[in-house]
Design an enzyme around this catalytic site. Sequence first.
Site, PDB file in Angstrom:
ATOM      1  N   TRP A 104     -20.092  12.830  -4.513  1.00 52.18           N
ATOM      2  CA  TRP A 104     -21.444  13.774  -4.650  1.00 52.18           C
ATOM      3  C   TRP A 104     -22.063  13.132  -5.615  1.00 52.18           C
ATOM      4  CZ3 TRP A 104     -21.600  16.057  -0.427  1.00 52.18           C
ATOM      5  CH2 TRP A 104     -20.544  16.485   0.552  1.00 52.18           C
TER       6      TRP A 104
ATOM      7  N   ASP B 149     -24.741  19.324 -11.390  1.00 53.01           N
ATOM      8  CA  ASP B 149     -24.161  19.876 -10.003  1.00 53.01           C
ATOM      9  C   ASP B 149     -22.931  20.677 -10.516  1.00 53.01           C
ATOM     10  OD1 ASP B 149     -23.131  20.175  -7.871  1.00 53.01           O
ATOM     11  OD2 ASP B 149     -23.181  18.184  -7.056  1.00 53.01           O
TER      12      ASP B 149
ATOM     13  N   LYS C 262     -17.481  27.999  -2.121  1.00 47.66           N
ATOM     14  CA  LYS C 262     -16.621  27.655  -3.056  1.00 47.66           C
ATOM     15  C   LYS C 262     -16.402  28.803  -3.926  1.00 47.66           C
ATOM     16  CE  LYS C 262     -17.586  22.960  -3.012  1.00 47.66           C
ATOM     17  NZ  LYS C 262     -17.163  22.539  -1.383  1.00 47.66           N
TER      18      LYS C 262
HETATM   19  N1  PLP Z   1     -21.777  18.481  -4.822  1.00 50.35           N
HETATM   20  C1  PLP Z   1     -20.312  18.813  -4.894  1.00 50.35           C
HETATM   21  C2  PLP Z   1     -19.643  18.570  -6.267  1.00 50.35           C
HETATM   22  C3  PLP Z   1     -19.808  19.218  -3.749  1.00 50.35           C
HETATM   23  O1  PLP Z   1     -18.464  19.690  -3.891  1.00 50.35           O
HETATM   24  C4  PLP Z   1     -20.458  19.345  -2.621  1.00 50.35           C
HETATM   25  C5  PLP Z   1     -19.772  19.849  -1.282  1.00 50.35           C
HETATM   26  O2  PLP Z   1     -18.486  20.058  -1.280  1.00 50.35           O
HETATM   27  C6  PLP Z   1     -21.812  19.108  -2.585  1.00 50.35           C
HETATM   28  C7  PLP Z   1     -22.349  18.670  -3.921  1.00 50.35           C
HETATM   29  C8  PLP Z   1     -22.513  19.009  -1.320  1.00 50.35           C
HETATM   30  O3  PLP Z   1     -22.879  20.321  -0.925  1.00 50.35           O
HETATM   31  P1  PLP Z   1     -23.710  20.830   0.368  1.00 50.35           P
HETATM   32  O4  PLP Z   1     -22.614  20.786   1.427  1.00 50.35           O
HETATM   33  O5  PLP Z   1     -24.023  22.468   0.070  1.00 50.35           O
HETATM   34  O6  PLP Z   1     -24.754  20.079   0.328  1.00 50.35           O
END
Ligand code: PLP
Length: 354
Positions: A100, A167, A191
């Site tokens: 991510w 994030d 989550k």
């Molecule tokens: N950042 C983290 C730490 C994540 O765990 C996730 C998805 O699991 C995301 C970003 C991406 O999120 P989204 O699917 O809402 O774009």
Amino acid sequence: MKKHNFSAGPCILPQEVIIKASEAVLDFNGLGLSLIEISHRSKDFVAVMDKARSLALELLGLEGKGYQALFLQGGASMEFLMVAYNLLEKKAGYLNTGTWADKALKEAKLFGEVIEVGSSKDENFSYIPKGYTIPSDLDYLHLTSNNTIFGTQIKKFPKTEATLVCDMSSDIFSRQMDFSQFDLIYAGAQKNMGPAGTTLVVVKEEILGRVSRKIPSMLDYKVHIEKESMFNTPAVFPVYVSMLTLEWLQKLGGIAAIEEINEKKAQLLYSEIDLNPLFNGFAHKEDRSNMNATFTLAEEKLKDVFEEMCKEAGISGINGHRSVGGYRASMYNALPLESVGTLVDVMSELERKA
Ligand code: PLP
């Protein structure tokens, strides 16, 4: 049979929240109309949005400190680009701690110079880089507090003068810390908060308006702040459910109370992983995540037996992500301690049988 949901996502929510949310879909506030049918401009829904925004700030200890909470759409992935669009003038730093973080970094490259201040790619992101240097000329530094896929979590955040963006998609509201060290926090609701479909953004207003580019309205944090998170039709159901979960958390005793439970769950599982010779932890011990525990089986031949035993015990969602393999037990806020107990019992039973 009681189910134990260890899935990494989209979400796991307290049972009472799910019940209240289903009732509101049938009849919201006794209006004889569904929550998803009433106008998002009605006083009933505006009250939901206001409550969700203020509870988020309150639980994070950020009320009255110059922050605004927004519930936006497009997932955390949209924030990968919105952060850069709104904050990146010349140069940003990213700590690359996994998939991510890497995706966020790639998006930012479309807007300016991006440097990787540190990376744990050399060991398949099984640890959190430490001792890295943060240049003094960054527009911001971007961190990922919990790496959902690899099961690592930043325990100590760097002390820096740089604008700090984090994030927190997979560990928001799970542990206490001084949230005012961050200038912008974002987290997909799924989550720990609500169904997929909305993203919480908590931003210190004073960091906005510093870039020279024009920003399209939908991507401009200032527009969303001005419109009180109602610039366009909000994701009414996910925002409502997030509000219910935040109320649940507040009633429980806030982040301090859930942190204590989360610590117990993580300790229980990690001590089994460490004591049981049939399992190996993936992440370096000091960087282990209290939300997502990643581990592998020492003997591949036991795979089918272990998985069958899990199934019989009502355990679901522990298969690891393909980048790590093995297993990942996600222990989000709403997962009861009892579920971790059930998994640990299965793991020790496997040792007895093997
Ligand atoms: N950042 C983290 C730490 C994540 O765990 C996730 C998805 O699991 C995301 C970003 C991406 O999120 P989204 O699917 O809402 O774009």
